[in-house]
Scaffold this motif. Structure first.
Motif, mmCIF file in Angstrom:
data_model
loop_
_atom_site.group_PDB
_atom_site.id
_atom_site.type_symbol
_atom_site.label_atom_id
_atom_site.label_comp_id
_atom_site.label_asym_id
_atom_site.label_seq_id
_atom_site.Cartn_x
_atom_site.Cartn_y
_atom_site.Cartn_z
ATOM 1 N N ALA A 153 0.830 -1.208 0.000
ATOM 2 C CA ALA A 153 0.000 0.000 0.000
ATOM 3 C C ALA A 153 0.864 1.257 0.000
ATOM 4 N N GLU A 154 1.935 1.258 0.784
ATOM 5 C CA GLU A 154 2.821 2.425 0.833
ATOM 6 C C GLU A 154 3.547 2.609 -0.496
ATOM 7 N N CYS A 155 3.943 1.493 -1.095
ATOM 8 C CA CYS A 155 4.594 1.583 -2.407
ATOM 9 C C CYS A 155 3.619 2.106 -3.453
ATOM 10 N N SER A 156 2.345 1.702 -3.328
ATOM 11 C CA SER A 156 1.320 2.192 -4.242
ATOM 12 C C SER A 156 1.174 3.702 -4.117
ATOM 13 N N LYS A 157 1.320 4.200 -2.884
ATOM 14 C CA LYS A 157 1.247 5.646 -2.667
ATOM 15 C C LYS A 157 2.370 6.355 -3.413
ATOM 16 N N HIS A 158 3.579 5.787 -3.321
ATOM 17 C CA HIS A 158 4.704 6.386 -4.031
ATOM 18 C C HIS A 158 4.456 6.360 -5.537
ATOM 19 N N CYS A 159 3.878 5.267 -6.014
ATOM 20 C CA CYS A 159 3.585 5.148 -7.445
ATOM 21 C C CYS A 159 2.527 6.177 -7.847
#
Length: 244
Positions: free
Chosen positions: A56-62
Motif C-alpha cells: 500500500a505504501e509503495c502504491s502511494k509512491h507510485c
C-alpha cells in the motif's frame, strides 16, 4: 489561526488524501502473472526503491509518480519495493528473484499496452513487413488486426511512432493486412481471413508500385495505405490478453 498550524493541517489533510487514494489504487493493482519471482537486473540502478514499505505504501509512491509509474515490484518478506517508470522499460533483462512480484493495473507484460482484452506493442525499429510478422510471432502475437474505428482511434491516441516528426516514412507502421496472394483481396496475416473493417485513405489502396501489398497506418490521421512490403518501418504487434 496561526499560519504554521494551518500549513501543518493542510499537509495532514493532503497526507490522508494520498493514503486513501493509494489504498484505492492498490485495489486495482493485481499481481502481474508475467513477472512472478522476477526482478530486472541492475534493479538498484534502473528502478526507484523503498525499504520498510508495504504494498500500500509503495502504491502511494507510485501514485505520486503519476501516469509514468507503471507498477510496483514488491517483496513481501523484506517489505521493500521498487517502482517501475515508463522511461526505464527499454532493455530490461529479468532474473529470477524469489519473493519478488510485480503489481500493476495493466495485466499485460511490461512494455505492452492493454485495451479491451488485448495487449499491444509498437516496435519502433524499422523493418520489412515479413520481418515484422516473424518478430510478432516470436513474441506469441501477430501483426495487429484492427477491427473497428474505435480500436483504430485508440491506437492513434495511445501508441505513436517516436520519430514521427523526423521522417514521413517513420510516421507509418505495419499491421497485418496484405494482398500478397491475390492482388486487391486484402486479408489478415494470422489466418488469411478477409478484412471485416478497413480505414483506407481516399486514394488507397492504389497499388502505386507492383510491391504495394502490405498495409500501413498513417499518422496523424490514422488512415490506411498499401505500402511496399520491403520498406523498413515500425510495426504493431497484438495478442489476446487471455492467451498470455
Amino acid at each position: 489561526m496561526n499560519s504554521m498550524v494551518l500549513v501543518y493541517m493542510l499537509w495532514a489533510i493532503f497526507g490522508l488524501f494520498l493514503k486513501n487514494h493509494a489504498y484505492k489504487r492498490e485495489m486495482f493493482y493485481r499481481r502481474n502473472e508475467h513477472h512472478q519471482n522476477m526482478l530486472p537486473e541492475n534493479a538498484d540502478v534502473n528502478l526507484i526503491g523503498f525499504s520498510n514499505a508495504s504494498l500500500a505504501e509503495c502504491s502511494k509512491h507510485c501514485l505520486l509518480g503519476g501516469a509514468n509509474c507503471l507498477g510496483v515490484f514488491h517483496n513481501k518478506e523484506t517489505q521493500s519495493c521498487k517502482l517501475l517508470y515508463d522511461n526505464l522499460v527499454e532493455g530490461l533483462v529479468f532474473q529470477t528473484r524469489t519473493d519478488w512480484n510485480f503489481f500493476s493495473v495493466n495485466p499485460c507484460q511490461i512494455g505492452w499496452t492493454y485495451y479491451k482484452e488485448n495487449c499491444y506493442y509498437l516496435n519502433q525499429t524499422g523493418t520489412t513487413w515479413e520481418s515484422a510478422r516473424s518478430q510478432c510471432l516470436t513474441s506469441s502475437s501477430h501483426l495487429a488486426e484492427i477491427e473497428s474505428i474505435e480500436e483504430n482511434s485508440w491506437i492513434l491516441g495511445t501508441l505513436a511512432p517516436a520519430q514521427c516528426f523526423d521522417s514521413w516514412v517513420e510516421c507509418v507502421f505495419w499491421i497485418g493486412g496484405n494482398d500478397l496472394d491475390n492482388e486487391g483481396s486484402f486479408v489478415w496475416s494470422s489466418d488469411n481471413t478477409a478484412l471485416d473493417f478497413d480505414n483506407w485513405s481516399p486514394v488507397e489502396p492504389n497499388s502505386y508500385t507492383d510491391y504495394d501489398d502490405c498495409i500501413v497506418v498513417i499518422y496523424p490521421g490514422g488512415a490506411w495505405a498499401d505500402f511496399g512490403c520491403t520498406a523498413k518501418v515500425p510495426f504493431l504487434c497484438k495478442k489476446a490478453q487471455s492467451s498470455l
